[in-house]
Design an enzyme around this catalytic site. Sequence first.
Site, PDB file in Angstrom:
ATOM      1  CB  ILE A  12      -0.966  -0.005   1.208  1.00 29.20           C
ATOM      2  CG1 ILE A  12      -1.786  -1.309   1.227  1.00 29.20           C
ATOM      3  CG2 ILE A  12      -1.894   1.206   1.163  1.00 29.20           C
ATOM      4  CD1 ILE A  12      -2.563  -1.551   2.508  1.00 29.20           C
ATOM      5  CG  ASN A  35       6.274  -8.508   3.998  1.00 30.20           C
ATOM      6  OD1 ASN A  35       6.621  -9.643   3.658  1.00 30.20           O
ATOM      7  ND2 ASN A  35       5.017  -8.086   3.891  1.00 30.20           N
ATOM      8  CG  ASP A  58      13.089  -1.204  12.738  1.00 26.76           C
ATOM      9  OD1 ASP A  58      13.147  -2.398  12.393  1.00 26.76           O
ATOM     10  OD2 ASP A  58      12.168  -0.735  13.454  1.00 26.76           O
ATOM     11  CB  SER A 124      -6.927  -3.267  10.121  1.00 29.69           C
ATOM     12  OG  SER A 124      -7.648  -4.406   9.757  1.00 29.69           O
ATOM     13  CE1 TYR A 149      -1.646  -6.064  11.057  1.00 30.66           C
ATOM     14  CE2 TYR A 149      -3.897  -6.900  10.964  1.00 30.66           C
ATOM     15  CZ  TYR A 149      -2.936  -6.008  10.539  1.00 30.66           C
ATOM     16  OH  TYR A 149      -3.248  -5.056   9.595  1.00 30.66           O
ATOM     17  CE  LYS A 153      -2.066  -2.407  11.625  1.00 26.53           C
ATOM     18  NZ  LYS A 153      -1.148  -1.399  11.120  1.00 26.53           N
ATOM     19  NE  ARG A 292      -8.601 -17.078   7.443  1.00 23.54           N
ATOM     20  CZ  ARG A 292      -8.175 -16.178   6.548  1.00 23.54           C
ATOM     21  NH1 ARG A 292      -7.081 -16.418   5.841  1.00 23.54           N
ATOM     22  NH2 ARG A 292      -8.824 -15.056   6.348  1.00 23.54           N
ATOM     23  CG  ASP A 295     -11.849 -16.218   8.375  1.00 28.70           C
ATOM     24  OD1 ASP A 295     -10.959 -15.392   8.675  1.00 28.70           O
ATOM     25  OD2 ASP A 295     -11.784 -16.969   7.384  1.00 28.70           O
TER      26      ASP A 295
HETATM   27  P1  NAD Z   1       3.491  -4.545   3.519  1.00 28.88           P
HETATM   28  O1  NAD Z   1       4.082  -5.603   4.375  1.00 28.88           O
HETATM   29  O2  NAD Z   1       3.530  -4.720   2.054  1.00 28.88           O
HETATM   30  O3  NAD Z   1       4.149  -3.128   3.878  1.00 28.88           O
HETATM   31  C1  NAD Z   1       4.643  -2.825   5.153  1.00 28.88           C
HETATM   32  C2  NAD Z   1       6.054  -2.281   4.965  1.00 28.88           C
HETATM   33  O4  NAD Z   1       6.578  -1.938   6.242  1.00 28.88           O
HETATM   34  C3  NAD Z   1       6.988  -3.306   4.344  1.00 28.88           C
HETATM   35  O5  NAD Z   1       7.654  -2.709   3.254  1.00 28.88           O
HETATM   36  C4  NAD Z   1       7.965  -3.652   5.465  1.00 28.88           C
HETATM   37  O6  NAD Z   1       9.237  -3.967   4.975  1.00 28.88           O
HETATM   38  C5  NAD Z   1       7.931  -2.401   6.308  1.00 28.88           C
HETATM   39  N1  NAD Z   1       8.225  -2.577   7.735  1.00 28.88           N
HETATM   40  C6  NAD Z   1       7.695  -3.512   8.571  1.00 28.88           C
HETATM   41  N2  NAD Z   1       8.161  -3.324   9.820  1.00 28.88           N
HETATM   42  C7  NAD Z   1       8.983  -2.228   9.761  1.00 28.88           C
HETATM   43  C8  NAD Z   1       9.752  -1.544  10.723  1.00 28.88           C
HETATM   44  N3  NAD Z   1       9.776  -1.932  12.002  1.00 28.88           N
HETATM   45  N4  NAD Z   1      10.482  -0.467  10.327  1.00 28.88           N
HETATM   46  C9  NAD Z   1      10.457  -0.068   9.016  1.00 28.88           C
HETATM   47  N5  NAD Z   1       9.749  -0.693   8.065  1.00 28.88           N
HETATM   48  C10 NAD Z   1       9.027  -1.764   8.443  1.00 28.88           C
HETATM   49  O7  NAD Z   1       1.985  -4.324   4.021  1.00 28.88           O
HETATM   50  P2  NAD Z   1       0.811  -3.464   3.389  1.00 28.88           P
HETATM   51  O8  NAD Z   1      -0.231  -4.419   2.946  1.00 28.88           O
HETATM   52  O9  NAD Z   1       1.336  -2.474   2.455  1.00 28.88           O
HETATM   53  O10 NAD Z   1       0.263  -2.772   4.707  1.00 28.88           O
HETATM   54  C11 NAD Z   1       0.644  -1.459   5.090  1.00 28.88           C
HETATM   55  C12 NAD Z   1      -0.019  -1.121   6.409  1.00 28.88           C
HETATM   56  O11 NAD Z   1      -1.436  -1.245   6.272  1.00 28.88           O
HETATM   57  C13 NAD Z   1       0.378  -2.055   7.549  1.00 28.88           C
HETATM   58  O12 NAD Z   1       0.471  -1.284   8.731  1.00 28.88           O
HETATM   59  C14 NAD Z   1      -0.798  -3.010   7.646  1.00 28.88           C
HETATM   60  O13 NAD Z   1      -0.964  -3.542   8.938  1.00 28.88           O
HETATM   61  C15 NAD Z   1      -1.951  -2.091   7.283  1.00 28.88           C
HETATM   62  N6  NAD Z   1      -3.113  -2.815   6.754  1.00 28.88           N
HETATM   63  C16 NAD Z   1      -2.933  -3.635   5.676  1.00 28.88           C
HETATM   64  C17 NAD Z   1      -4.027  -4.338   5.172  1.00 28.88           C
HETATM   65  C18 NAD Z   1      -3.858  -5.267   4.002  1.00 28.88           C
HETATM   66  O14 NAD Z   1      -4.732  -6.105   3.772  1.00 28.88           O
HETATM   67  N7  NAD Z   1      -2.801  -5.179   3.213  1.00 28.88           N
HETATM   68  C19 NAD Z   1      -5.277  -4.200   5.779  1.00 28.88           C
HETATM   69  C20 NAD Z   1      -5.419  -3.349   6.866  1.00 28.88           C
HETATM   70  C21 NAD Z   1      -4.311  -2.656   7.347  1.00 28.88           C
HETATM   71  C1  UD1 Z   2      -7.513 -10.667   6.801  1.00 30.67           C
HETATM   72  C2  UD1 Z   2      -7.018 -10.629   8.226  1.00 30.67           C
HETATM   73  C3  UD1 Z   2      -7.372  -9.287   8.842  1.00 30.67           C
HETATM   74  C4  UD1 Z   2      -6.820  -8.154   7.986  1.00 30.67           C
HETATM   75  C5  UD1 Z   2      -7.418  -8.310   6.591  1.00 30.67           C
HETATM   76  C6  UD1 Z   2      -7.004  -7.253   5.633  1.00 30.67           C
HETATM   77  C7  UD1 Z   2      -7.149 -12.975   8.955  1.00 30.67           C
HETATM   78  C8  UD1 Z   2      -7.835 -13.948   9.854  1.00 30.67           C
HETATM   79  N1  UD1 Z   2      -7.630 -11.725   8.966  1.00 30.67           N
HETATM   80  O1  UD1 Z   2      -8.890 -10.511   6.788  1.00 30.67           O
HETATM   81  O2  UD1 Z   2      -6.828  -9.197  10.144  1.00 30.67           O
HETATM   82  O3  UD1 Z   2      -7.180  -6.906   8.525  1.00 30.67           O
HETATM   83  O4  UD1 Z   2      -6.991  -9.574   6.066  1.00 30.67           O
HETATM   84  O5  UD1 Z   2      -5.762  -7.556   5.118  1.00 30.67           O
HETATM   85  O6  UD1 Z   2      -6.179 -13.280   8.288  1.00 30.67           O
HETATM   86  N2  UD1 Z   2     -10.298 -17.127   2.228  1.00 30.67           N
HETATM   87  C9  UD1 Z   2     -10.400 -18.371   1.674  1.00 30.67           C
HETATM   88  N3  UD1 Z   2      -9.252 -19.000   1.287  1.00 30.67           N
HETATM   89  C10 UD1 Z   2      -8.022 -18.430   1.405  1.00 30.67           C
HETATM   90  C11 UD1 Z   2      -7.929 -17.148   1.981  1.00 30.67           C
HETATM   91  C12 UD1 Z   2      -9.091 -16.516   2.386  1.00 30.67           C
HETATM   92  O7  UD1 Z   2     -11.506 -18.927   1.542  1.00 30.67           O
HETATM   93  O8  UD1 Z   2      -7.007 -19.064   1.045  1.00 30.67           O
HETATM   94  C13 UD1 Z   2     -11.541 -16.421   2.615  1.00 30.67           C
HETATM   95  C14 UD1 Z   2     -11.598 -16.030   4.087  1.00 30.67           C
HETATM   96  O9  UD1 Z   2     -12.178 -17.062   4.836  1.00 30.67           O
HETATM   97  C15 UD1 Z   2     -12.463 -14.762   4.023  1.00 30.67           C
HETATM   98  C16 UD1 Z   2     -12.118 -14.136   2.664  1.00 30.67           C
HETATM   99  O10 UD1 Z   2     -11.557 -15.195   1.893  1.00 30.67           O
HETATM  100  O11 UD1 Z   2     -13.834 -15.108   3.999  1.00 30.67           O
HETATM  101  C17 UD1 Z   2     -11.088 -13.026   2.754  1.00 30.67           C
HETATM  102  O12 UD1 Z   2      -9.950 -13.501   3.468  1.00 30.67           O
HETATM  103  P1  UD1 Z   2      -8.600 -12.634   3.586  1.00 30.67           P
HETATM  104  O13 UD1 Z   2      -8.203 -12.167   2.249  1.00 30.67           O
HETATM  105  O14 UD1 Z   2      -7.626 -13.464   4.358  1.00 30.67           O
HETATM  106  O15 UD1 Z   2      -9.049 -11.364   4.407  1.00 30.67           O
HETATM  107  P2  UD1 Z   2      -9.819 -11.271   5.839  1.00 30.67           P
HETATM  108  O16 UD1 Z   2     -10.059 -12.587   6.425  1.00 30.67           O
HETATM  109  O17 UD1 Z   2     -10.997 -10.402   5.627  1.00 30.67           O
END
Ligand code: NAD
Ligand code: UD1
Length: 338
Positions: A12, A35, A58, A124, A149, A153, A292, A295
């Site tokens: 993101i 990551n 970091d 989140s 996790y 948050k 899972r 969920d």
């Molecule tokens: P991502 O893992 O792709 O990005 C996170 C970045 O932070 C990575 O590049 C990683 O290397 C870096 N990082 C981790 N720990 C660090 C540290 N201690 N110091 C410096 N850098 C560090 O994840 P993303 O999907 O891009 O998510 C970004 C943010 O959004 C995260 O805080 C995540 O929890 C939050 N978020 C993500 C989702 C999702 O589904 N992707 C949903 C809700 C919230």
């Molecule tokens: C997950 C995280 C949540 C995080 C969110 C956004 C878990 C338990 N929760 O949510 O904390 O904020 O991502 O990144 O991991 N599914 C399948 N097969 C798969 C994977 C997922 O059937 O292999 C289903 C799940 O049961 C769910 C839906 O797909 O119904 C979405 O799953 P996922 O993409 O993992 O997101 P969340 O569970 O919503």
Amino acid sequence: MKILVTGGTGYIGSHTTLALLEAGFEVVVLDNLCNSSDAALHAVEAICGKSALMIHGDVCDRPLLDRIFQQHSIDAVLHFAGLKAVGESVRKPLEYYESNVCGSITLCQAMAAAGVFRLVFSSSATVYGAPEQMPIREDFPTGTPTNPYGQSKLIIENVLRDLCAAEPKWSIALLRYFNPIGAHASGHMGEDPSGIPNNLVPYISQVAVGSLHELSIFGDDYPTVDGTGVRDYIHVVDLADGHLKALQSISTRSGINVWNLGTGDGYSVLQVVRAFEQASGRSVPYRVMPRRSGDVAECWADSSKAQKELGWKATRSLQEMMTDTWRWQSNHPRGYQG
Ligand code: NAD
Ligand code: UD1
């Protein structure tokens, strides 16, 4: 304006860095690359012809943060850095609390010392737990996250609330993302999970490209449209735009503001599989497995507060999310490595 983007090489963060550069901001990225890789920033530069300054480090490193704020005149911080794998957080809680909670506290301390009080935080929808009613509004009570996790948050949200209550100079946006998916329309930036993906759409796209054998659908006996889980999937480029709107908004507000970033529409796992098959022309074999743990049956946003207060609304359809995911995955079957 100069923005510090922590976690800016991640999924993101990199899409938001691109949006910031395209909008004329200067960007300093801080990422420890745990990551991600800086290949995402090379893609950003290739797309927009501008580059962010990358600092490898970091968010828990206070002397480094102090140096960054001394050397750059930072106006605001977008804080994406953190660990995000739910299952791993259960096995390694201390790493999650350290990176997510301690990292956020250290960042705020360094910001305050440097006189920077504008922060956008990546929260989140997981903080809502399992609400009884849909769609989810920002004034719904937060729940009890079932894993470290989610806890991290919620803890950070509470720390930031207390900070705003104690010091009125702060202006903070808590952005509660629903399910970010998709990729930049160029096909050269996207999600590049390390190892086997935990989340639905990266898993499906790796099955479609042949890296994984079949999808496991976690439960088909939920009280939903077809028995599979329903979520609010949001295109990562719409999400990036939401950050720019939030950034703009907090410069004229103070205190803490919470916004859901979702589309307001829910889709089931089977609907997503069908949409992906249509977009890719590939079939996605699946097997139904038990639910899972942790969920919820369904989860989707009421996104009207962001629309009213930020002037932001997600515009990209599920079909676009699938098409863009597939373009990225088929161009780069091994993510940024090739
Ligand atoms: P991502 O893992 O792709 O990005 C996170 C970045 O932070 C990575 O590049 C990683 O290397 C870096 N990082 C981790 N720990 C660090 C540290 N201690 N110091 C410096 N850098 C560090 O994840 P993303 O999907 O891009 O998510 C970004 C943010 O959004 C995260 O805080 C995540 O929890 C939050 N978020 C993500 C989702 C999702 O589904 N992707 C949903 C809700 C919230
Ligand atoms: C997950 C995280 C949540 C995080 C969110 C956004 C878990 C338990 N929760 O949510 O904390 O904020 O991502 O990144 O991991 N599914 C399948 N097969 C798969 C994977 C997922 O059937 O292999 C289903 C799940 O049961 C769910 C839906 O797909 O119904 C979405 O799953 P996922 O993409 O993992 O997101 P969340 O569970 O919503």
